[in-house]
Enzyme design. Structure first.
Site, PDB file in Angstrom:
ATOM      1  N   GLY A   1       0.618  -1.275   0.054  1.00  0.00           N
ATOM      2  CA  GLY A   1       0.039   0.027   0.004  1.00  0.00           C
ATOM      3  C   GLY A   1       0.779   1.385  -0.022  1.00  0.00           C
ATOM      4  O   GLY A   1       0.449   2.363  -0.400  1.00  0.00           O
TER       5      GLY A   1
ATOM      6  N   ASP B   1       0.645   3.375   4.449  1.00  0.00           N
ATOM      7  CA  ASP B   1      -0.516   3.860   3.634  1.00  0.00           C
ATOM      8  C   ASP B   1      -1.457   4.286   4.729  1.00  0.00           C
ATOM      9  O   ASP B   1      -2.057   5.479   4.642  1.00  0.00           O
ATOM     10  CB  ASP B   1      -1.111   2.873   2.826  1.00  0.00           C
ATOM     11  CG  ASP B   1      -1.468   1.699   3.100  1.00  0.00           C
ATOM     12  OD1 ASP B   1      -1.102   1.159   4.342  1.00  0.00           O
ATOM     13  OD2 ASP B   1      -1.998   0.696   2.479  1.00  0.00           O
TER      14      ASP B   1
ATOM     15  N   ASP C   1      -4.973   1.743  10.686  1.00  0.00           N
ATOM     16  CA  ASP C   1      -6.495   1.413  11.011  1.00  0.00           C
ATOM     17  C   ASP C   1      -6.422   1.065  12.440  1.00  0.00           C
ATOM     18  O   ASP C   1      -6.527   1.946  13.541  1.00  0.00           O
ATOM     19  CB  ASP C   1      -6.826   0.406   9.999  1.00  0.00           C
ATOM     20  CG  ASP C   1      -8.329   0.197  10.161  1.00  0.00           C
ATOM     21  OD1 ASP C   1      -9.029   0.730  11.088  1.00  0.00           O
ATOM     22  OD2 ASP C   1      -8.846  -0.777   9.577  1.00  0.00           O
TER      23      ASP C   1
ATOM     24  N   LYS D   1      -6.923   6.577  10.468  1.00  0.00           N
ATOM     25  CA  LYS D   1      -8.427   6.337  10.830  1.00  0.00           C
ATOM     26  C   LYS D   1      -8.449   6.784  12.190  1.00  0.00           C
ATOM     27  O   LYS D   1      -8.517   5.707  13.448  1.00  0.00           O
ATOM     28  CB  LYS D   1      -8.939   4.940  10.530  1.00  0.00           C
ATOM     29  CG  LYS D   1      -9.115   4.735   9.065  1.00  0.00           C
ATOM     30  CD  LYS D   1      -9.821   3.645   8.807  1.00  0.00           C
ATOM     31  CE  LYS D   1     -10.100   2.988   7.371  1.00  0.00           C
ATOM     32  NZ  LYS D   1     -10.757   1.592   7.215  1.00  0.00           N
TER      33      LYS D   1
ATOM     34  N   PHE E   1     -14.188   2.857   4.321  1.00  0.00           N
ATOM     35  CA  PHE E   1     -13.185   2.054   3.510  1.00  0.00           C
ATOM     36  C   PHE E   1     -12.564   3.065   2.176  1.00  0.00           C
ATOM     37  O   PHE E   1     -13.427   3.481   1.282  1.00  0.00           O
ATOM     38  CB  PHE E   1     -13.635   0.540   2.953  1.00  0.00           C
ATOM     39  CG  PHE E   1     -12.778  -0.117   2.670  1.00  0.00           C
ATOM     40  CD1 PHE E   1     -12.018  -0.689   3.577  1.00  0.00           C
ATOM     41  CD2 PHE E   1     -12.047  -0.104   1.440  1.00  0.00           C
ATOM     42  CE1 PHE E   1     -10.925  -1.593   3.274  1.00  0.00           C
ATOM     43  CE2 PHE E   1     -11.136  -1.030   1.082  1.00  0.00           C
ATOM     44  CZ  PHE E   1     -10.362  -1.852   1.902  1.00  0.00           C
TER      45      PHE E   1
ATOM     46  N   ARG F   1      -5.518   0.482  -6.722  1.00  0.00           N
ATOM     47  CA  ARG F   1      -4.209   1.043  -6.095  1.00  0.00           C
ATOM     48  C   ARG F   1      -3.750   2.105  -7.076  1.00  0.00           C
ATOM     49  O   ARG F   1      -3.091   3.122  -6.817  1.00  0.00           O
ATOM     50  CB  ARG F   1      -3.280  -0.178  -6.117  1.00  0.00           C
ATOM     51  CG  ARG F   1      -3.255  -0.948  -5.023  1.00  0.00           C
ATOM     52  CD  ARG F   1      -1.940  -1.778  -4.787  1.00  0.00           C
ATOM     53  NE  ARG F   1      -2.152  -3.182  -4.210  1.00  0.00           N
ATOM     54  CZ  ARG F   1      -2.134  -3.266  -2.848  1.00  0.00           C
ATOM     55  NH1 ARG F   1      -2.322  -2.260  -2.146  1.00  0.00           N
ATOM     56  NH2 ARG F   1      -2.436  -4.416  -2.272  1.00  0.00           N
TER      57      ARG F   1
HETATM   58  P1  IMP Z   1      -4.079  -2.120  10.868  1.00  0.00           P
HETATM   59  O1  IMP Z   1      -3.031  -3.279  11.397  1.00  0.00           O
HETATM   60  O2  IMP Z   1      -5.283  -2.427  11.489  1.00  0.00           O
HETATM   61  O3  IMP Z   1      -3.518  -0.572  11.180  1.00  0.00           O
HETATM   62  O4  IMP Z   1      -4.027  -2.315   9.200  1.00  0.00           O
HETATM   63  C1  IMP Z   1      -3.725  -1.380   8.510  1.00  0.00           C
HETATM   64  C2  IMP Z   1      -3.700  -2.043   6.766  1.00  0.00           C
HETATM   65  O5  IMP Z   1      -4.806  -2.597   6.688  1.00  0.00           O
HETATM   66  C3  IMP Z   1      -3.120  -1.014   5.983  1.00  0.00           C
HETATM   67  O6  IMP Z   1      -1.762  -0.974   5.899  1.00  0.00           O
HETATM   68  C4  IMP Z   1      -4.006  -1.362   4.954  1.00  0.00           C
HETATM   69  O7  IMP Z   1      -3.340  -2.255   3.916  1.00  0.00           O
HETATM   70  C5  IMP Z   1      -5.286  -1.996   5.463  1.00  0.00           C
HETATM   71  N1  IMP Z   1      -6.383  -1.101   5.431  1.00  0.00           N
HETATM   72  C6  IMP Z   1      -7.036  -0.750   6.369  1.00  0.00           C
HETATM   73  N2  IMP Z   1      -7.895   0.238   6.258  1.00  0.00           N
HETATM   74  C7  IMP Z   1      -8.193   0.431   4.919  1.00  0.00           C
HETATM   75  C8  IMP Z   1      -8.951   0.793   3.994  1.00  0.00           C
HETATM   76  O8  IMP Z   1      -9.823   1.980   4.176  1.00  0.00           O
HETATM   77  N3  IMP Z   1      -8.617   0.913   2.601  1.00  0.00           N
HETATM   78  C9  IMP Z   1      -7.566  -0.023   2.122  1.00  0.00           C
HETATM   79  N4  IMP Z   1      -6.953  -0.699   3.004  1.00  0.00           N
HETATM   80  C10 IMP Z   1      -7.069  -0.544   4.489  1.00  0.00           C
END
Ligand code: IMP
Length: 180
Positions: free
Chosen positions: A43, A99, A102, A130, A152, A165
């Site tokens: 990403g 990227d 979350d 987020k 999303f 992408r």
């Molecule tokens: P985390 O470990 O929950 O912080 O996940 C982060 C990863 O989830 C990011 O690097 C993205 O690859 C994916 N991700 C989380 N939210 C989104 C979104 O809204 N769109 C696309 N990918 C996302």
């Protein structure tokens, strides 16, 4: 606009401006240092390509692929490194390029993993945060371009099922695309 996109959140122009500002901040903070920018694949590739050109201090780049698993991921540092760094980071200033933050599960685990290699510092630069998502860790981005709601988003490197992408902007994906 792509037919699967509900709304454009950030245009190419807005992204460029935000990256310029964050790049200037990083340039000032790392003046005289030689940070290693670590992109988390896939990403971060578009963001990496742009932010590295706004960082005017000497730097180098590397990439990682990481997957965290289970609820223990953060506390125990359980992270599966599918591609590790090629660079020795002992004594280096590391700046993770991500990227989107979350739940922060992946990055918390990656940061913990990298800290075991005795770098001089590990900081985080994310394109999107987020802010309203349920965070599993108190990890915060040191640098970020934009906050987004808990929705999303795709484009500018971010995917849904490996698609979108290549969009030059960041947009909200239509619900019907992932609910059908
Ligand atoms: P985390 O470990 O929950 O912080 O996940 C982060 C990863 O989830 C990011 O690097 C993205 O690859 C994916 N991700 C989380 N939210 C989104 C979104 O809204 N769109 C696309 N990918 C996302």
């Amino acid at each position: 606009m792509h037919k699967d996109v509900e709304k454009i959140l950030f245009t190419e122009e807005q992204i460029r401006e935000a990256i310029k500002a964050v790049g200037a901040q990083i340039t000032a903070d790392y003046e005289g240092k030689n940070p290693l920018l670590v992109g988390i694949l896939k990403g971060s590739v578009v963001f990496m390509a742009d932010i590295m050109r706004e960082i005017k201090t000497e730097c180098s780049i590397d990439f990682m692929v990481a997957k965290s698993y289970g609820n223990e991921a953060v506390s125990s540092g359980n992270v599966r490194i599918l591609k590790d760094l090629d660079t020795d980071i002992h004594g280096r200033d590391v700046l993770i390029i991500e990227d989107i933050l979350d739940t922060a599960r992946t990055l918390a685990a990656v940061k913990k993993y990298l800290l075991q290699k005795n770098p001089s510092s590990v900081k985080i630069c994310t394109l999107l945060d987020k802010v309203t998502a349920d965070k599993v860790s108190d990890l915060k981005a040191d640098y970020k371009c934009f906050d987004v709601e808990n929705q999303f988003v795709v484009g500018y490197g971010l995917d849904y099922a490996e698609r979108y992408r290549n969009l030059s902007y960041i947009g909200i994906l239509k619900r019907e695309v992932y609910e059908k």
